[in-house]
Design a protein around this motif. Structure first.
Motif, PDB file in Angstrom:
ATOM      1  N   SER A 544      -7.360   4.654  -7.698  1.00  0.00           N
ATOM      2  CA  SER A 544      -5.872   3.471  -7.860  1.00  0.00           C
ATOM      3  C   SER A 544      -5.105   4.060  -7.779  1.00  0.00           C
ATOM      4  O   SER A 544      -4.995   5.285  -7.574  1.00  0.00           O
ATOM      5  CB  SER A 544      -5.191   3.144  -9.383  1.00  0.00           C
ATOM      6  N   TRP A 545      -4.060   3.903  -6.438  1.00  0.00           N
ATOM      7  CA  TRP A 545      -2.429   5.004  -6.562  1.00  0.00           C
ATOM      8  C   TRP A 545      -1.909   5.315  -7.196  1.00  0.00           C
ATOM      9  O   TRP A 545      -1.342   6.392  -6.919  1.00  0.00           O
ATOM     10  CB  TRP A 545      -1.964   3.843  -4.614  1.00  0.00           C
ATOM     11  N   ALA A 546      -1.902   4.202  -7.806  1.00  0.00           N
ATOM     12  CA  ALA A 546      -0.571   4.814  -9.199  1.00  0.00           C
ATOM     13  C   ALA A 546      -1.798   5.557 -10.374  1.00  0.00           C
ATOM     14  O   ALA A 546      -2.401   5.228 -11.041  1.00  0.00           O
ATOM     15  CB  ALA A 546      -0.304   3.517  -9.410  1.00  0.00           C
ATOM     16  N   PRO A 577      -6.050  -1.581 -10.597  1.00  0.00           N
ATOM     17  CA  PRO A 577      -6.897  -0.372  -9.410  1.00  0.00           C
ATOM     18  C   PRO A 577      -6.848  -1.567  -7.884  1.00  0.00           C
ATOM     19  O   PRO A 577      -6.588  -2.698  -7.693  1.00  0.00           O
ATOM     20  CB  PRO A 577      -7.887  -0.735 -10.193  1.00  0.00           C
ATOM     21  N   THR A 578      -6.494  -0.578  -6.828  1.00  0.00           N
ATOM     22  CA  THR A 578      -6.351  -0.675  -5.607  1.00  0.00           C
ATOM     23  C   THR A 578      -7.774  -1.217  -5.405  1.00  0.00           C
ATOM     24  O   THR A 578      -8.372  -2.132  -4.094  1.00  0.00           O
ATOM     25  CB  THR A 578      -5.967   0.388  -4.761  1.00  0.00           C
ATOM     26  N   LEU A 579      -8.707  -0.336  -5.639  1.00  0.00           N
ATOM     27  CA  LEU A 579     -10.574  -0.463  -4.920  1.00  0.00           C
ATOM     28  C   LEU A 579     -11.170  -0.702  -6.841  1.00  0.00           C
ATOM     29  O   LEU A 579     -10.756  -0.365  -7.626  1.00  0.00           O
ATOM     30  CB  LEU A 579     -11.074   0.640  -4.479  1.00  0.00           C
ATOM     31  N   VAL A 598      -6.256  -6.343   7.313  1.00  0.00           N
ATOM     32  CA  VAL A 598      -5.066  -5.178   7.669  1.00  0.00           C
ATOM     33  C   VAL A 598      -4.717  -4.820   5.608  1.00  0.00           C
ATOM     34  O   VAL A 598      -4.806  -6.432   4.598  1.00  0.00           O
ATOM     35  CB  VAL A 598      -4.367  -5.422   8.186  1.00  0.00           C
ATOM     36  N   GLY A 599      -5.080  -4.072   5.115  1.00  0.00           N
ATOM     37  CA  GLY A 599      -4.153  -3.592   3.652  1.00  0.00           C
ATOM     38  C   GLY A 599      -5.258  -4.409   2.679  1.00  0.00           C
ATOM     39  O   GLY A 599      -4.333  -4.578   1.200  1.00  0.00           O
ATOM     40  N   GLN A 600      -6.701  -4.468   3.271  1.00  0.00           N
ATOM     41  CA  GLN A 600      -7.375  -4.538   1.815  1.00  0.00           C
ATOM     42  C   GLN A 600      -7.982  -3.301   1.355  1.00  0.00           C
ATOM     43  O   GLN A 600      -8.967  -4.027   0.487  1.00  0.00           O
ATOM     44  CB  GLN A 600      -8.840  -5.312   2.960  1.00  0.00           C
ATOM     45  N   GLY A 601      -7.838  -2.263   1.947  1.00  0.00           N
ATOM     46  CA  GLY A 601      -8.140  -0.995   1.126  1.00  0.00           C
ATOM     47  C   GLY A 601      -9.628  -0.457   1.819  1.00  0.00           C
ATOM     48  O   GLY A 601     -10.630   0.759   1.150  1.00  0.00           O
ATOM     49  N   LYS A 602      -9.457  -0.220   3.152  1.00  0.00           N
ATOM     50  CA  LYS A 602     -10.620  -0.293   4.394  1.00  0.00           C
ATOM     51  C   LYS A 602     -10.196   1.963   3.715  1.00  0.00           C
ATOM     52  O   LYS A 602     -10.803   1.991   3.803  1.00  0.00           O
ATOM     53  CB  LYS A 602     -10.843  -0.060   5.504  1.00  0.00           C
ATOM     54  N   SER A 603      -9.532   1.873   4.689  1.00  0.00           N
ATOM     55  CA  SER A 603      -8.711   4.093   4.220  1.00  0.00           C
ATOM     56  C   SER A 603      -8.680   4.089   2.556  1.00  0.00           C
ATOM     57  O   SER A 603      -8.533   5.279   2.993  1.00  0.00           O
ATOM     58  CB  SER A 603      -6.881   3.678   4.937  1.00  0.00           C
ATOM     59  N   SER A 604      -8.496   2.988   2.047  1.00  0.00           N
ATOM     60  CA  SER A 604      -8.736   3.578   0.216  1.00  0.00           C
ATOM     61  C   SER A 604      -9.616   4.279   0.129  1.00  0.00           C
ATOM     62  O   SER A 604      -9.413   4.997  -0.791  1.00  0.00           O
ATOM     63  CB  SER A 604      -7.651   2.568  -1.045  1.00  0.00           C
ATOM     64  N   LEU A 605     -10.819   3.347   0.460  1.00  0.00           N
ATOM     65  CA  LEU A 605     -11.870   3.351   0.167  1.00  0.00           C
ATOM     66  C   LEU A 605     -12.376   5.086   0.761  1.00  0.00           C
ATOM     67  O   LEU A 605     -13.038   6.029   0.320  1.00  0.00           O
ATOM     68  CB  LEU A 605     -12.793   2.758   1.077  1.00  0.00           C
ATOM     69  N   PRO A 630      -8.591  11.148   9.455  1.00  0.00           N
ATOM     70  CA  PRO A 630      -6.925  10.273   9.322  1.00  0.00           C
ATOM     71  C   PRO A 630      -6.634   9.637  10.652  1.00  0.00           C
ATOM     72  O   PRO A 630      -7.019   9.718  11.637  1.00  0.00           O
ATOM     73  CB  PRO A 630      -6.265  10.972   8.552  1.00  0.00           C
ATOM     74  N   GLN A 631      -5.767   7.945  10.515  1.00  0.00           N
ATOM     75  CA  GLN A 631      -5.680   6.610  10.715  1.00  0.00           C
ATOM     76  C   GLN A 631      -4.796   7.837  11.876  1.00  0.00           C
ATOM     77  O   GLN A 631      -4.596   7.672  13.408  1.00  0.00           O
ATOM     78  CB  GLN A 631      -4.820   6.006  10.226  1.00  0.00           C
ATOM     79  N   GLN A 632      -3.445   9.061  11.520  1.00  0.00           N
ATOM     80  CA  GLN A 632      -2.683   9.253  12.116  1.00  0.00           C
ATOM     81  C   GLN A 632      -3.058  10.795  12.413  1.00  0.00           C
ATOM     82  O   GLN A 632      -3.269  11.347  11.322  1.00  0.00           O
ATOM     83  CB  GLN A 632      -1.666   9.253  11.041  1.00  0.00           C
ATOM     84  N   THR A 744     -13.461   0.484  11.401  1.00  0.00           N
ATOM     85  CA  THR A 744     -12.358   0.156  12.827  1.00  0.00           C
ATOM     86  C   THR A 744     -12.248  -1.239  11.888  1.00  0.00           C
ATOM     87  O   THR A 744     -12.606  -1.948  11.253  1.00  0.00           O
ATOM     88  CB  THR A 744     -14.156   0.078  13.312  1.00  0.00           C
ATOM     89  N   HIS A 745     -11.146  -1.451  13.577  1.00  0.00           N
ATOM     90  CA  HIS A 745     -10.464  -2.800  13.396  1.00  0.00           C
ATOM     91  C   HIS A 745     -11.749  -3.797  15.008  1.00  0.00           C
ATOM     92  O   HIS A 745     -11.372  -4.795  15.126  1.00  0.00           O
ATOM     93  CB  HIS A 745      -9.441  -3.320  13.851  1.00  0.00           C
ATOM     94  N   GLY A 746     -12.490  -2.627  15.609  1.00  0.00           N
ATOM     95  CA  GLY A 746     -12.941  -3.146  17.057  1.00  0.00           C
ATOM     96  C   GLY A 746     -14.163  -3.832  15.737  1.00  0.00           C
ATOM     97  O   GLY A 746     -14.948  -3.612  15.161  1.00  0.00           O
TER      98      GLY A 746
HETATM   99  N1  LIG Z   1      -1.219   6.767   0.464  1.00  0.00           N
HETATM  100  C1  LIG Z   1      -0.830   5.548  -0.963  1.00  0.00           C
HETATM  101  N2  LIG Z   1      -0.766   5.447  -1.678  1.00  0.00           N
HETATM  102  C2  LIG Z   1       0.082   4.168  -2.244  1.00  0.00           C
HETATM  103  N3  LIG Z   1      -0.733   2.773  -1.721  1.00  0.00           N
HETATM  104  C3  LIG Z   1      -1.196   3.568  -0.662  1.00  0.00           C
HETATM  105  C4  LIG Z   1      -0.942   4.451  -0.096  1.00  0.00           C
HETATM  106  N4  LIG Z   1      -2.413   4.189   1.361  1.00  0.00           N
HETATM  107  C5  LIG Z   1      -2.467   2.278   0.571  1.00  0.00           C
HETATM  108  N5  LIG Z   1      -2.257   2.443  -0.602  1.00  0.00           N
HETATM  109  C6  LIG Z   1      -2.183   0.648  -0.877  1.00  0.00           C
HETATM  110  O1  LIG Z   1      -3.066   0.074  -1.065  1.00  0.00           O
HETATM  111  C7  LIG Z   1      -3.455  -1.351  -0.604  1.00  0.00           C
HETATM  112  C8  LIG Z   1      -4.855  -1.033   0.454  1.00  0.00           C
HETATM  113  O2  LIG Z   1      -4.911   0.177   2.131  1.00  0.00           O
HETATM  114  P1  LIG Z   1      -4.854   0.449   2.555  1.00  0.00           P
HETATM  115  O3  LIG Z   1      -4.611   1.309   3.751  1.00  0.00           O
HETATM  116  O4  LIG Z   1      -6.198   1.172   2.672  1.00  0.00           O
HETATM  117  O5  LIG Z   1      -5.787  -0.941   3.723  1.00  0.00           O
HETATM  118  P2  LIG Z   1      -6.597  -0.869   4.996  1.00  0.00           P
HETATM  119  O6  LIG Z   1      -7.534  -2.033   4.255  1.00  0.00           O
HETATM  120  O7  LIG Z   1      -7.064  -0.019   5.524  1.00  0.00           O
HETATM  121  O8  LIG Z   1      -5.150  -1.217   6.066  1.00  0.00           O
HETATM  122  P3  LIG Z   1      -5.024  -1.256   7.408  1.00  0.00           P
HETATM  123  O9  LIG Z   1      -6.611  -1.876   8.397  1.00  0.00           O
HETATM  124  O10 LIG Z   1      -3.851  -1.401   7.821  1.00  0.00           O
HETATM  125  O11 LIG Z   1      -5.406  -0.040   7.644  1.00  0.00           O
HETATM  126  C9  LIG Z   1      -2.286  -1.404   0.003  1.00  0.00           C
HETATM  127  O12 LIG Z   1      -2.001  -2.018  -0.029  1.00  0.00           O
HETATM  128  C10 LIG Z   1      -1.268  -0.836   0.574  1.00  0.00           C
HETATM  129  O13 LIG Z   1      -0.394  -0.733   0.075  1.00  0.00           O
END
Ligand SMILES: Nc1ncnc2c1ncn2[C@@H]1O[C@H](COP(=O)(O)OP(=O)(O)OP(=O)(O)O)[C@@H](O)[C@H]1O
Length: 885
Positions: A544-546, A577-579, A598-605, A630-632, A744-746
């Motif tokens: 979780s992010w929280a 949980p986020t994941l 987008v926003g499904q949790g790829k970067s969070s993983l 990182p992405q940025q 990746t998005h590609g």
């Molecule tokens: N640093 C953070 N703090 C709190 N919540 C976050 C943080 N990063 C991502 N989230 C939340 O986690 C969830 C998944 O986001 P994530 O960035 O993992 O998605 P993604 O699939 O990588 O999206 P994208 O393709 O746009 O990069 C989203 O609801 C987002 O708001």
């Protein structure tokens, strides 16, 4: 009186020497460079002769009835002190390469005492006759020893062999007069002084890393002690302010003692002045030598007071600079370890403020902190001396000065507001500052006039009108003038101390913020012995992010929570949980893609794998060194080369290989200073794609075992994408033997992946290779089809636009790529190409002339040396010094 003073000085010296011997033996290591014989033997000899002479004098004094026996005992103790000094000197030569400050100070004190006694002994009408011969031998032996000790040891074998800098080698006299810095000043006479000239020459205590280590250890210990202490509550914390003070005690004690000495020396002046004025009035009764000694005493007292004052300020600044550097390092390291929740609370601006503004308070205000020793002492001494002189009438003057205090405070506040006005309008500031400065003068003069008036009215004892003798007027005026100093410093010291306290409390709150939990992930720096064992293994984990402890439910039940904790249970897990239910294994050499909308949790993983998220349950194991892109992309303000090496050792072959793999060679060729071009905040802004490739190059150069790559190909155009894939990330790239997880998005590289993870709603919905996933005809299949259709539409639009502009160029481009309309990945490649990422365009495809101009500009800004004023010290500065002296 003199005998009592001699006894107490000698006793203090013996105690001080013994403490120093204990410190040397138990806290320092012998330098092992041998002894400086031609300093060691003469000084030991002088001290032994001095001790023998003073004991001889004691023996002679015991046999005379003329002089009180206590004086003889004073001599015995003085001799004992010098014998202790002989033992200390032996240890100093074993452990230290510089002259002992303790012995040095004792030399000065003893020589001055011997001169004073000699003066009395030489005076025929001064009373009892002292045995002259041993006294002269004592003074001469000590003077000889002092000269040898004061001689700079720079050319001795021991100092030349030692790697200690010029400050470490300097004796007390050299440090007090800053003589040790002369070589640097003489360099400045011939050329500009550079950082290299002072490298390694300054005190070790100023090195940021050693200061950081000491302070962070002390802070961690304080935290541990506080947690263990049964009386401390969970809400309170130890004080960082006192931890810094405790941590610097070894430097602080001599500095604060020197403050006491400054006050004592300063207040010797009015005493000697009174004596001198008395002598001038009744000079017939005393010899001229007495008057000269008094005048010499006044000179010596002011000399020592100002020498010690400079030393004190310098040492306080060293403490301030060291504390500031240590605090900045602690804040920096803390910022790297903040948990997700704490990161949300502390913006980067706030962290930068802690480093630049809060930590800076230590450097700005430290000098004032030592005033808290000086102010009460100076007030007490001056009031006592004024009382002796004027009786209770002194209250009139003191109260008059105190009544001016609010005026001074008002003055200080007005000054502060003028200072802040400076930022708004420079002209306004100039006008107001002049006004305040002139009014400050008036107020001061006004203060003096009032005090004078008060004396005239109540000059006699206890508020009765009295006669003003020169002694009373001059001495009390000196005392009142001296009293003004501490009273005036009071408001500065208060403001500065409050400033430091507030700033340190802010830093303390930041340092107490929650950190990532190291225990969340089982890490090992080495790869598994068996190559078939996974390098990443995640088993039924949720993240979780929280923070689980910050959820509203857990906050509501804080009492229950505490009870549960004390009963050794885990807190209730109420954070969504986020994941969730993440199951993943990755082996060495595996190439894994993470895809999804987008926003499904790829970067969070990926964030979960590096420990950036809170783990709610499950098991995460990671083997080997991990590199995360990182992405940025993150670029620091340094040269491109330094951004890639990032502290690693330079290896030409490896560096070139990485530059090629990341396709950076053409970019470097275009940069004005090649790979030595400064980039980052102050440098030119690289394009998004260039930054991303520098970021990739940094990771590749680091030679990690596991690579977590968050969509690094998003900002590059098609041919750079192909280059990076073929030479860096893909199955034949530089990283082919490493475990790689690529978000990746590609879709164009997915066929070559060993494993593809489809993330949806925070869990891995599908996994397998490309053909398996396509055959499932589920989310992945839909994703690819949608993506293909979207890209085809985009592609058509762009091609039409291009055709209208440059038909030939478009034809060549697509012919080269060989588009297969049935193959979504190939199509995507073409679309990415015609997208020709705006970012990359910025860096590489601008018209040549325009680029040339830009580069020239960049060259001027980036490679130009920092502006520095050069030249000699003007006559006005010399005049100012002379006036101040
Ligand atoms: N640093 C953070 N703090 C709190 N919540 C976050 C943080 N990063 C991502 N989230 C939340 O986690 C969830 C998944 O986001 P994530 O960035 O993992 O998605 P993604 O699939 O990588 O999206 P994208 O393709 O746009 O990069 C989203 O609801 C987002 O708001």
């Amino acid at each position: 009186m003199t005998s009592r003073r001699a006894s107490s000085t000698a006793t203090l010296a013996i105690a001080g020497f013994l403490i120093r011997i204990h410190f040397l033996i138990h806290h320092l290591k012998p330098h092992g460079l041998g002894r400086t014989a031609w300093i060691y033997w003469p000084t030991q000899g002088s001290m032994i002769i001095a001790a023998t002479a003073i004991w001889t004098m004691a023996y002679l004094l015991f046999s005379t009835e003329e002089i009180p026996v206590i004086f003889a005992w004073g001599c015995v103790l003085m001799g004992a002190a010098w014998i202790t000094a002989v033992i200390l000197n032996n240890y100093e030569h074993i452990f230290e390469i510089r002259s002992s400050s303790a012995i040095f100070s004792f030399y000065v004190t003893s020589i001055l005492a011997a001169v004073a006694i000699l003066q009395t002994a030489l005076d025929p009408g001064s009373g009892p006759s002292y045995p002259l011969a041993p006294l002269v031998v004592f003074a001469l032996a000590l003077s000889a020893g002092f000269i040898v000790e004061a001689w700079p040891r720079g050319n001795t074998r021991v100092q030349q062999l030692s790697s200690v800098g010029m400050y470490g080698k300097a004796n007390l006299l050299s440090r007090l007069t800053f003589w040790f810095f002369t070589p640097i000043i003489s360099i400045g006479l011939h050329r500009i002084i550079t950082a290299d000239d002072i490298k390694g020459q300054l005190p070790q205590s100023l090195a940021a890393y050693s200061g950081y280590k000491r302070l962070s250890c002390a802070w961690n210990e304080a935290l541990l002690r506080h947690r263990r202490s049964s009386t401390s509550s969970r809400e309170t914390s130890p004080s960082l302010f006192w931890t810094i003070f405790r941590n610097s005690w070894k430097m602080l004690v001599p500095v604060l003692l020197s403050r006491v000495a400054i006050v004592l020396f300063s207040y010797t002046l009015p005493v000697l002045l009174k004596e001198l004025l008395d002598y001038l009035e009744h000079h017939e009764s005393k010899p001229v030598s007495y008057g000269i000694t008094l005048a010499f005493g006044m000179f010596t007292a002011s000399l020592f007071a100002s020498l010690l004052n400079t030393y004190n300020r310098y040492q306080m600044l060293i403490i301030g600079v060291a504390s500031r550097a240590a605090l900045i390092s602690m804040i920096y390291r803390k910022a790297l370890r903040l948990s997700a929740g704490s990161r949300n609370e502390s913006s980067s601006g706030k962290i930068a403020n802690h480093m630049s503004v809060d930590a800076d308070q230590w450097w700005d205000a430290i000098v004032y902190i030592s005033m808290w020793i000086e102010i009460p002492l100076a007030l007490a001494i001056s009031m006592r001396m004024l009382y002796n002189l004027l009786g209770w009438s002194m209250l009139a003057g003191v109260l008059t000065m105190l009544s001016l205090l609010p005026l001074q405070a008002w003055q200080a506040r007005a000054f502060q507001s003028i200072q802040s006005g400076k930022l708004k309008a420079m002209d306004e500031r100039m006008r107001l500052t002049t006004e305040v400065l002139s009014s400050m003068k008036i107020v001061k003069l006004y203060g003096c006039l009032i005090t004078f008036g008060v004396y005239a009215l109540w000059g006699g004892p206890n508020f009765t009108p009295g006669t003003l003798t020169p002694q009373t007027v001059f001495v009390s005026m000196t005392l009142f003038a001296m009293l003004k100093g501490p009273i005036a410093s009071l408001s500065d010291a208060t403001t500065s101390t409050i400033g430091v306290l507030v700033a340190t409390r802010r830093i303390q709150q930041f340092l107490l913020k929650e950190e990532v939990d190291e225990a969340d992930i089982v890490r090992s720096e080495s790869l598994p012995r068996n190559p078939l064992d996974p390098v990443i293994s995640i088993n039924s984990a949720s993240f979780s992010w929280a923070s689980p402890l910050n959820s509203p439910e857990s906050r509501q039940d804080s009492n229950e929570h505490t009870a549960l904790l004390s009963a050794n249970h885990s807190p209730p897990n109420t954070t969504p949980p986020t994941l969730q239910s993440i199951q993943l294994t990755v082996h060495q050499g595996d190439l894994t893609a993470v895809v999804g909308r987008v926003g499904q949790g790829k970067s969070s993983l990926l964030s979960a794998m590096i420990g950036d998220m809170y783990k709610l349950d499950g098991l995460v194991e990671l083997h080997g060194r991990v590199a995360y892109v990182p992405q940025q992309a993150w670029i620091c303000n340094a040269t491109l080369k330094d951004n890639i090496l990032f502290g690693n050792e330079y290896d030409e072959g490896k560096y070139r290989q990485v530059l090629f793999a990341c396709g950076l060679e053409p970019d470097i060729a275009m940069l004005p200073g090649g790979d030595l071009t400064e980039i980052g905040e102050r440098g030119i802004n690289l394009s998004g794609g260039q930054k991303q490739r520098v970021s990739l190059a940094r990771a590749a150069y680091d030679d990690a075992d596991v690579y977590l790559l968050d969509d690094p190909l998003s900002a590059v155009d098609a041919h750079v994408d192909r280059h990076l894939w073929d030479n860096l990330i893909g199955p034949s790239g530089l990283l082919r033997k490493k475990a790689r997880i690529l978000v990746t998005h590609g879709t164009h590289h997915l066929r070559e992946m060993d494993q593809i993870l489809v993330v949806k709603g925070g869990s891995i919905q599908e996994r397998g290779d490309y053909s398996q996933l396509m055959s499932f005809k589920k989310d992945f299949y839909r994703l690819i089809k949608e993506y293909t259709a979207l890209e085809r539409r985009r592609s058509d639009t762009t091609i039409r636009r291009r055709q209208s502009k440059d038909v030939t160029a478009a034809q060549e481009l697509f012919a080269g790529e060989g588009i297969d309309s049935d193959d979504p990945s190939a199509e995507n490649e073409a679309t990415t190409d015609q997208d020709t990422s705006d970012d990359e365009t910025k860096g590489s495809t601008k018209p040549v002339q325009e680029q040339d101009v830009e580069m020239q500009k960049a060259k001027a800004v980036l490679i130009g040396a920092e502006k520095m004023n050069e030249g000699g010290v003007g006559f006005d500065v010399v005049l100012y010094y002379a006036k101040e002296a």
